[in-house]
Design a protein around this motif. Structure first.
Motif, mmCIF file in Angstrom:
data_model
loop_
_atom_site.group_PDB
_atom_site.id
_atom_site.type_symbol
_atom_site.label_atom_id
_atom_site.label_comp_id
_atom_site.label_asym_id
_atom_site.label_seq_id
_atom_site.Cartn_x
_atom_site.Cartn_y
_atom_site.Cartn_z
ATOM 1 N N PHE A 119 0.828 -1.204 0.000
ATOM 2 C CA PHE A 119 0.000 0.000 0.000
ATOM 3 C C PHE A 119 0.865 1.258 0.000
ATOM 4 O O PHE A 119 0.593 2.212 -0.732
ATOM 5 C CB PHE A 119 -0.919 0.006 1.223
ATOM 6 C CG PHE A 119 -2.015 1.024 1.135
ATOM 7 C CD1 PHE A 119 -3.154 0.765 0.391
ATOM 8 C CD2 PHE A 119 -1.914 2.238 1.782
ATOM 9 C CE1 PHE A 119 -4.169 1.706 0.297
ATOM 10 C CE2 PHE A 119 -2.919 3.184 1.692
ATOM 11 C CZ PHE A 119 -4.057 2.909 0.950
ATOM 12 N N GLY A 122 2.290 1.659 -3.433
ATOM 13 C CA GLY A 122 1.330 1.807 -4.518
ATOM 14 C C GLY A 122 0.598 3.113 -4.582
ATOM 15 O O GLY A 122 0.441 3.688 -5.659
ATOM 16 N N TRP A 173 -5.994 -0.653 -8.756
ATOM 17 C CA TRP A 173 -5.373 -1.784 -8.077
ATOM 18 C C TRP A 173 -5.394 -3.042 -8.939
ATOM 19 O O TRP A 173 -4.527 -3.910 -8.796
ATOM 20 C CB TRP A 173 -6.035 -2.022 -6.722
ATOM 21 C CG TRP A 173 -5.594 -0.994 -5.725
ATOM 22 C CD1 TRP A 173 -6.272 0.106 -5.315
ATOM 23 C CD2 TRP A 173 -4.328 -0.951 -5.052
ATOM 24 N NE1 TRP A 173 -5.516 0.836 -4.427
ATOM 25 C CE2 TRP A 173 -4.323 0.213 -4.242
ATOM 26 C CE3 TRP A 173 -3.201 -1.773 -5.056
ATOM 27 C CZ2 TRP A 173 -3.231 0.556 -3.449
ATOM 28 C CZ3 TRP A 173 -2.120 -1.423 -4.262
ATOM 29 C CH2 TRP A 173 -2.137 -0.275 -3.471
ATOM 30 N N TYR A 176 -2.259 -2.806 -10.980
ATOM 31 C CA TYR A 176 -1.094 -3.248 -10.213
ATOM 32 C C TYR A 176 -1.095 -4.759 -10.015
ATOM 33 O O TYR A 176 -0.047 -5.413 -10.055
ATOM 34 C CB TYR A 176 -1.074 -2.554 -8.850
ATOM 35 C CG TYR A 176 -0.846 -1.069 -8.889
ATOM 36 C CD1 TYR A 176 -0.238 -0.454 -9.978
ATOM 37 C CD2 TYR A 176 -1.245 -0.250 -7.825
ATOM 38 C CE1 TYR A 176 -0.028 0.914 -10.012
ATOM 39 C CE2 TYR A 176 -1.019 1.117 -7.851
ATOM 40 C CZ TYR A 176 -0.414 1.690 -8.946
ATOM 41 O OH TYR A 176 -0.195 3.046 -8.964
ATOM 42 N N TRP A 347 -1.667 5.411 -13.757
ATOM 43 C CA TRP A 347 -1.546 4.142 -13.014
ATOM 44 C C TRP A 347 -0.775 3.115 -13.838
ATOM 45 O O TRP A 347 0.056 2.381 -13.301
ATOM 46 C CB TRP A 347 -2.922 3.574 -12.666
ATOM 47 C CG TRP A 347 -3.802 4.412 -11.784
ATOM 48 C CD1 TRP A 347 -5.148 4.588 -11.921
ATOM 49 C CD2 TRP A 347 -3.439 5.182 -10.625
ATOM 50 N NE1 TRP A 347 -5.638 5.410 -10.937
ATOM 51 C CE2 TRP A 347 -4.601 5.799 -10.119
ATOM 52 C CE3 TRP A 347 -2.226 5.423 -9.978
ATOM 53 C CZ2 TRP A 347 -4.594 6.615 -9.004
ATOM 54 C CZ3 TRP A 347 -2.220 6.249 -8.868
ATOM 55 C CH2 TRP A 347 -3.388 6.825 -8.392
ATOM 56 N N VAL A 374 -4.473 -7.427 -3.003
ATOM 57 C CA VAL A 374 -4.032 -6.307 -3.834
ATOM 58 C C VAL A 374 -5.208 -5.545 -4.431
ATOM 59 O O VAL A 374 -5.124 -4.344 -4.657
ATOM 60 C CB VAL A 374 -3.088 -6.803 -4.947
ATOM 61 C CG1 VAL A 374 -2.666 -5.667 -5.867
ATOM 62 C CG2 VAL A 374 -1.853 -7.459 -4.337
ATOM 63 N N LEU A 375 -6.329 -6.239 -4.664
ATOM 64 C CA LEU A 375 -7.470 -5.607 -5.329
ATOM 65 C C LEU A 375 -8.517 -5.094 -4.345
ATOM 66 O O LEU A 375 -8.930 -3.925 -4.404
ATOM 67 C CB LEU A 375 -8.119 -6.601 -6.290
ATOM 68 C CG LEU A 375 -9.304 -6.092 -7.127
ATOM 69 C CD1 LEU A 375 -8.833 -5.054 -8.129
ATOM 70 C CD2 LEU A 375 -9.974 -7.267 -7.854
ATOM 71 N N PRO A 378 -7.073 -2.900 -0.483
ATOM 72 C CA PRO A 378 -6.760 -1.475 -0.652
ATOM 73 C C PRO A 378 -7.968 -0.628 -1.045
ATOM 74 O O PRO A 378 -8.040 0.550 -0.687
ATOM 75 C CB PRO A 378 -5.707 -1.478 -1.776
ATOM 76 C CG PRO A 378 -5.110 -2.834 -1.738
ATOM 77 C CD PRO A 378 -6.229 -3.739 -1.351
ATOM 78 N N THR A 379 -8.911 -1.231 -1.783
ATOM 79 C CA THR A 379 -10.122 -0.493 -2.142
ATOM 80 C C THR A 379 -10.922 -0.136 -0.898
ATOM 81 O O THR A 379 -11.436 0.983 -0.768
ATOM 82 C CB THR A 379 -10.988 -1.316 -3.112
ATOM 83 O OG1 THR A 379 -10.243 -1.570 -4.307
ATOM 84 C CG2 THR A 379 -12.266 -0.578 -3.470
#
Length: 527
Positions: A119, A122, A173, A176, A347, A374-375, A378-379
């Motif tokens: 995080f 990113g 995300w 990424y 991004w 990762v998806l 963080p959202t």
């Protein structure tokens, strides 16, 4: 192409290429010469041109950026949607059982530490900069409104929440995640070097070790160094704005240079200590400070408005994600091109850096665990963060409180203007400045690790001096651009990074196909 199944439960590729076999050693460096030398020449040519001719460089590179965004807006949007759907598919399908590193692999970092690192690298610094400025900008029509709704209306406020989350939620995300998962899988499960070109091995075979691979890695290095240098330069402007606001320290070029020098010095120490002693430690510190700041604002701010905003942000995001993802018949071109398509290109230009760093710290995780972390995680964190900061800012703007009652005048000051209308302004602002600076350090040192890995042909144990070299270079570039052309020169290099996002979008779509083929070749190990 045939597979072998070693005792570690990985179906590795039979390739004659060994990590570092084509590297050259000079002046204490251990680098893959075609990538290192070509990247260096292109980087210095761009930087010198931007310093000597900032206006011309800005016109040329901004023109290239605008051409990419205006003519390929549909391509960026379609690709972004594909990346989200691809990631969701990996969560649901049996492919999600595959473990990065083989069936017996164990996670190298605790879940909290792992999440903190990905995080911080990113998006942490971007959330600090835009969590206040962006929703207020959409609400007041500072640079277009979503779907051209009337500014300063309840509808504009609702869409400001949904559009902000759209730009900081699943889509970035997913970008990424695609790059990070591809790199981690082919490095840890197929025995290939941890570098961008490895993700294309199923499609190009041994050719990835030649000219095709060199081009892919050079594009990745340039996008990363330009993105980091411009972020460091613009971030210094925000930090000095905060120092001026809080301590009345002059917001001058000298102060900005001192901030960059300080950040670079700490980044050098961090990168010299390596992943465990540097980036890992600072990432954990980052998350602690961020949590303290957010909780503090909830307590001293309009608590009810913040919790109401949390629900509103979520519902507006869910309600508007599909309309905002649409690229057909969009008439809100100022908002659509100036914000959404620009963000997608940005991004994507950052994805080699963030994706490779995430890959480097994710050995031992299952594909499903990786993509969820990762998806989705963080959202959720972005939702909470935007609700606290963006919700507070929208409350002040809509109710005529403080400087934000008049909208955004300077995006670098927006966060501190919001703090000014809260109790204990000095304490909150000081914590905010510290957090901005520490986020910049983690971006710089993790970026240095990534660039070093790419230019060293995938080696993760290259000499320490190489990591230090890239950390110093990022700071020098940022300072040189500020001195030579100020925000105009920084904008020119940022435009170059955005333009590079166009070819890398195509590479990412090819990467999805390559990853799909690679994952399927490992499924027999999990039946």
């Amino acid at each position: 192409m045939t597979n072998k199944v070693p005792d570690n439960g990985r179906a590795e590729y039979n390739t004659s290429y060994k990590v570092g076999q084509d590297n050259v050693q000079f002046l204490g460096l251990d680098v893959l010469n075609p990538v290192f030398s070509t990247s260096a020449v292109i980087i210095f040519a761009f930087i010198i041109g931007s310093i000597l001719f900032p206006s011309d460089a800005s016109v040329i590179l901004s023109g290239a950026k605008n051409w990419s965004i205006n003519n390929f807006d549909w391509f960026f949007m379609v690709a972004g949607n594909i990346f989200v759907l691809f990631c969701l598919l990996l969560i649901l399908l049996p492919l999600g059982k595959i473990r990065l590193g083989g069936t017996e692999a164990k996670a190298e970092h605790s879940t909290i530490t792992w999440f903190s690192m990905l995080f911080a690298a990113g998006m942490g610094i971007g959330l600090m900069f835009w969590s206040v400025a962006e929703p207020v900008a959409y609400y007041t029509g500072w640079y277009g409104t979503p779907f051209d709704v009337a500014a300063n209306t309840p509808e504009a406020r609702d869409l400001a929440m949904g559009a902000t989350m759209f730009h900081w939620g699943l889509h970035p995300w997913a970008i990424y995640a695609v790059v990070g998962l591809s790199l981690a899988f082919f490095a840890y499960n197929k025995g290939l070097p941890l570098t961008i070109r490895s993700a294309f091995y199923p499609l190009f075979g041994e050719k990835v070790w030649g000219a095709i691979g060199h081009v892919i890695d050079v594009i990745s290095v340039i996008a990363t160094i330009f993105g980091l240098a411009t972020s460091l330069g613009f971030g210094a402007m925000q930090a000095t704005s905060g120092l001026n606001f809080l301590f009345d320290i002059p917001n001058t070029l000298t102060t900005q240079i001192l901030v960059i020098t300080g950040v670079t010095a700490v980044a050098i120490i961090s990168v010299a200590r390596g992943l465990e002693g540097g980036v890992k430690l600072l990432s954990n510190v980052n998350m602690i400070i961020a949590a303290v700041l957010a909780v503090f604002i909830v307590i001293v701010g309009n608590t009810g408005a913040i919790f109401s905003a949390m629900i509103a942000f979520l519902f507006s995001y869910v309600e508007n994600i599909i309309p905002l993802s649409n690229w057909i018949g969009r008439e809100d071109t100022t908002f659509y091109h100036g914000w959404t398509v620009f963000y997608w290109a940005w991004w994507i230009s950052w994805s080699p850096f963030v994706g490779m760093f995430i890959a480097r710290v994710s050995r031992g995780r299952s594909v499903r665990e990786f993509v969820i972390a990762v998806l989705l995680v963080p959202t959720v964190v972005s939702l909470v963060w935007m609700s606290v900061f963006g919700g507070s800012a929208l409350d002040q703007s809509a109710n005529g409180i403080g400087a934000l009652a008049n909208g955004i005048s300077d995006s670098s000051l927006a966060m501190f203007q919001m703090f000014a209308s809260l109790p204990m302004t000095s304490v909150i602002s000081f914590i905010g400045i510290i957090l901005v600076l520490v986020f910049f350090v983690t971006s710089s040192d993790s970026g240095s690790l990534v660039i070093d890995g790419i230019t060293a042909g995938g080696k993760t144990d290259a000499p320490m001096i190489q990591r230090v070299f890239w950390a110093i270079l990022e700071g020098i570039i940022a300072i040189a651009l500020l001195v030579g052309g100020g925000s105009e020169a920084l904008g020119a290099i940022q435009a170059a990074a955005i333009t590079i996002g166009l070819p890398f979008t195509l590479l990412m779509l090819i990467m999805c196909v390559s990853l799909w083929k690679g994952l399927h070749s490992d499924m027999h190990l999990y039946k």
